[in-house]
Design an enzyme around this catalytic site. Structure first.
Site, PDB file in Angstrom:
ATOM      1  N   HIS A 155       0.970  -1.331   0.061  1.00  0.00           N
ATOM      2  CA  HIS A 155      -0.114   0.111   0.021  1.00  0.00           C
ATOM      3  C   HIS A 155       0.997   1.213  -0.010  1.00  0.00           C
ATOM      4  O   HIS A 155       0.243   2.437  -0.166  1.00  0.00           O
ATOM      5  CB  HIS A 155      -0.864  -0.135   1.206  1.00  0.00           C
ATOM      6  CG  HIS A 155      -1.995   0.869   1.236  1.00  0.00           C
ATOM      7  ND1 HIS A 155      -2.333   1.635   2.065  1.00  0.00           N
ATOM      8  CD2 HIS A 155      -2.897   0.960   0.345  1.00  0.00           C
ATOM      9  CE1 HIS A 155      -3.519   2.208   1.957  1.00  0.00           C
ATOM     10  NE2 HIS A 155      -3.947   1.822   0.717  1.00  0.00           N
ATOM     11  N   HIS A 175      -9.079  11.482   0.064  1.00  0.00           N
ATOM     12  CA  HIS A 175      -8.400  10.104   0.106  1.00  0.00           C
ATOM     13  C   HIS A 175      -7.182  10.115   0.940  1.00  0.00           C
ATOM     14  O   HIS A 175      -6.362   9.059   1.258  1.00  0.00           O
ATOM     15  CB  HIS A 175      -7.795   9.658  -1.260  1.00  0.00           C
ATOM     16  CG  HIS A 175      -7.233   8.250  -1.561  1.00  0.00           C
ATOM     17  ND1 HIS A 175      -5.891   8.077  -1.513  1.00  0.00           N
ATOM     18  CD2 HIS A 175      -7.921   6.942  -1.398  1.00  0.00           C
ATOM     19  CE1 HIS A 175      -5.760   6.963  -1.822  1.00  0.00           C
ATOM     20  NE2 HIS A 175      -6.691   6.033  -1.696  1.00  0.00           N
TER      21      HIS A 175
END
Length: 632
Positions: free
Chosen positions: A254, A498
């Site tokens: 990630h 985000h």
């Protein structure tokens, strides 16, 4: 645009300016799916020969991950496929290791691909803003706000570091918006880049390819396939993709970062919350930290015990399988790249002006203090102590956690995380009885996540909420902490964020009596050292005086990076104070820095503060799986 079309387009683009030799290292035998992909890819390349001439064909197929359309392609449906993509991923995991328990499913994070219903490019629509951000008087705060220096090419340089939100097509220009970053500004003059090392969970290959010169060698770290095995593969001319190991294919790679090595010797380090997809840099809001690093006058010796910023980054690169990829690039087409060994990062570049701390989560099972302390929320604890922003016994820590994915929470895990956020020793946490830990109340944590109404009122409405994840099964669980939720509202207007960010602020507990001070003093003394108290390794026989520094002139600290506020990202601690274990599901990366005053807090926070607390009678979190706009 299909994978074949993406690669064909990228290859065609590379031929417009140059025709680099494209060769592949010997790869292991491909499986049946990749063999089929080979055939499809070969047909696509043959069909494009009229436009793309004189290119050496790859010796064997190059599997590349499926991505949404590039910016020059017409839109194809995407958001409605998000839930299906997640179901398919979970089904693959079941086939690999059998049925998972529900809690495990909930802890695995879903990541984000760009939505389909979007309006096209935007970053060029907004005028560039000069770097006019306010700068704190403290040294570390200045390193975050930064002062930029224009390069001879007109490019801004950030020798003291710079933290900004990304520019956004849908920003309300009536708002007082501080300077922002576009990806073109972050990357800079692409002709001056000698080598780029990138990392992103998901990548739109044809789109990101255009931001670099076709002749520039690029190494990119990305998500492995469902087997979770390490791999190194050429995917485009001069582009190599590497993937790290994930146990049983579970979890996410990630991390989102860039190391841009310039022909002048300068290195630009970028840590962000955005993937390499156009949607992340145009339609939703992200956060980016940039700092330029000068080349040393002469190399320094390698120090295997170092724990500073570049040493932490070196450990990250080793975990991401970058060493193998570098070796292949150097042995084949790029023997002269400026970054030939991972240890070169600290040896050759001068990071002395970097004042932030780098915090990483490395997927896997970490046992023993020297290993536990370098990853996950225990690494956050060490960073808090090293920065001198430990709250101490007299102050309470209020933690605001903004993210795009919600985890499965227990009071035990949240208190475990909060212990690290306070800078308290993980040893003290593990010394408590398990029964006591499991019965603690929720700590002072605010989970900042968009409500259903906020998503509906956003610039793109529900179709723009495809990168925000909270499942109905989580939200409706009997013990889920709905009372800890606060609405996420961007300072830039009706934009969904985000950004993954934590703002931790201190609050006095009240007047502390002499008896408490005496008790606190009595607790000082000799006990086993943990690595959080020292940068050196220790043995269980080592005895030292422990009294970690506490700073009274800071009001808190901030984190920015890829970590969502989940156990998958930050890890779960178990074992004993003598033999701790930290289990981490994801690879994550971010920075931590102190906050000097309330102005610092409000300047750094991406959301409007104080955040609005959910009204539990009418507010619910945004759940994309429940949206008709995304199911259709």
């Amino acid at each position: 645009m299909t994978e074949d079309e993406q690669l064909e387009r990228a290859l065609a683009l590379s031929m417009q300016d140059s025709q680099p030799k494209f060769q592949l290292p010997v790869a292991p035998q491909e499986d049946d799916d990749e063999a089929q992909f080979m055939a499809d890819l070969q047909r696509a390349i043959e069909a494009s020969k009229a436009e793309v001439s004189k290119i050496q064909q790859p010796e064997r197929p190059i599997p590349i991950q499926s991505d949404p359309p590039s910016r020059s392609q017409t839109h194809t449906p995407f958001l409605s496929d998000r839930a299906q993509l997640e179901r398919e991923r979970l089904e693959r995991q079941k086939r690999l290791r059998g049925e998972m328990i529900d809690e495990e499913k909930d802890e695995i994070e879903v990541e984000e691909l760009p939505p389909a219903k979007r309006h096209h490019p935007s970053s060029s629509n907004r005028p560039a803003r000069a770097n006019g951000g306010a700068s704190s008087s403290s040294t570390i705060s200045r390193s975050i706000t930064g002062t930029s220096t224009p390069a001879t090419t007109g490019e801004q340089l950030f020798w003291d570091g710079e933290l900004r939100q990304t520019a956004n097509k849908h920003a309300d220009l009536k708002q007082d918006i501080p300077p922002t970053f576009r990806l073109t500004e972050v990357i800079g003059n692409k002709s001056e880049i000698a080598f780029a090392l990138l990392s992103s969970y998901t990548t739109l290959w044809g789109w990101i390819y255009e931001f670099f010169d076709p002749s520039t060698p690029v190494l990119i770290v990305s998500q492995p396939d469902e087997t979770g095995q390490e791999s190194v593969k050429n995917i485009l001319p001069n582009w190599v993709r590497t993937t790290p190991f994930l146990r049983s294919g579970r979890g996410c790679m990630h991390m989102k970062f860039m190391l841009l090595f310039h022909k002048t010797g300068r290195l630009r380090v970028v840590v962000s919350t955005a993937n390499f997809v156009d949607f992340d840099w145009r339609d939703i809001e992200n956060t980016v930290w940039v700092q330029d690093i000068p080349l040393r006058a002469s190399p320094i010796p390698h120090d295997p015990k170092a724990t500073d910023f570049p040493a932490t980054f070196e450990r990250v690169l080793k975990a991401l399988n970058v060493r193998s990829a570098l070796d292949i690039m150097i042995r084949t087409d790029h023997p002269n790249i400026p970054f030939k060994s991972i240890s070169d990062l600290r040896r050759l570049w001068d990071f002395s002006k970097v004042k932030v701390k780098l915090v990483a989560s490395i997927a896997g099972k970490h046992e023993g203090w020297p290993n536990v302390i370098h990853t996950g929320h225990t690494a956050l604890m060490k960073a808090v102590r090293d920065l001198g922003v430990r709250a101490g016994k007299e102050r309470e820590v209020i933690v605001e956690c903004q993210g795009s994915s919600i985890g499965t929470y227990s009071t035990q895990w949240m208190n475990e995380f909060h212990c690290s956020a306070r800078g308290e020793s993980a040893e003290e946490w593990l010394d408590q009885a398990k029964t006591k830990r499991s019965k603690l109340p929720w700590p002072p944590v605010k989970i900042v996540f968009p409500s259903l109404q906020t998503v509906r009122n956003s610039a793109l409405g529900e179709p723009g909420g495809g990168t925000m994840f909270c499942r109905k099964s989580q939200w409706e669980a009997a013990k889920f902490p709905r009372e800890l939720f606060y609405d996420s509202n961007s300072k830039q207007g009706r934009i969904l964020m985000h950004t993954k960010m934590i703002i931790a602020t201190f609050r006095d507990r009240g007047v502390i009596g002499k008896s408490n001070k005496s008790s606190s003093s009595a607790q000082k003394g000799k006990r086993r050292a943990t690595p959080s108290d020292s940068d050196t390794e220790y043995s269980d026989d080592d005895i030292v005086e422990i009294d970690p520094p506490q700073s009274q002139h800071y009001v808190g600290w901030a984190y920015v990076g890829s970590h969502n506020f989940t156990p998958s990202a930050w890890g779960t601690l178990s074992g004993s104070s003598f033999s701790p274990t930290l289990n981490v599901t994801n690879y994550e990366l971010g920075i931590v820095f102190p906050l000097k005053d309330e102005k610092d807090v409000d300047r750094v926070a991406a959301w409007k503060r104080p955040p609005r607390k959910y009204d539990t009678r009418k507010d619910i979190a945004w759940m994309q799986e429940e949206s008709a706009a995304l199911r259709g």
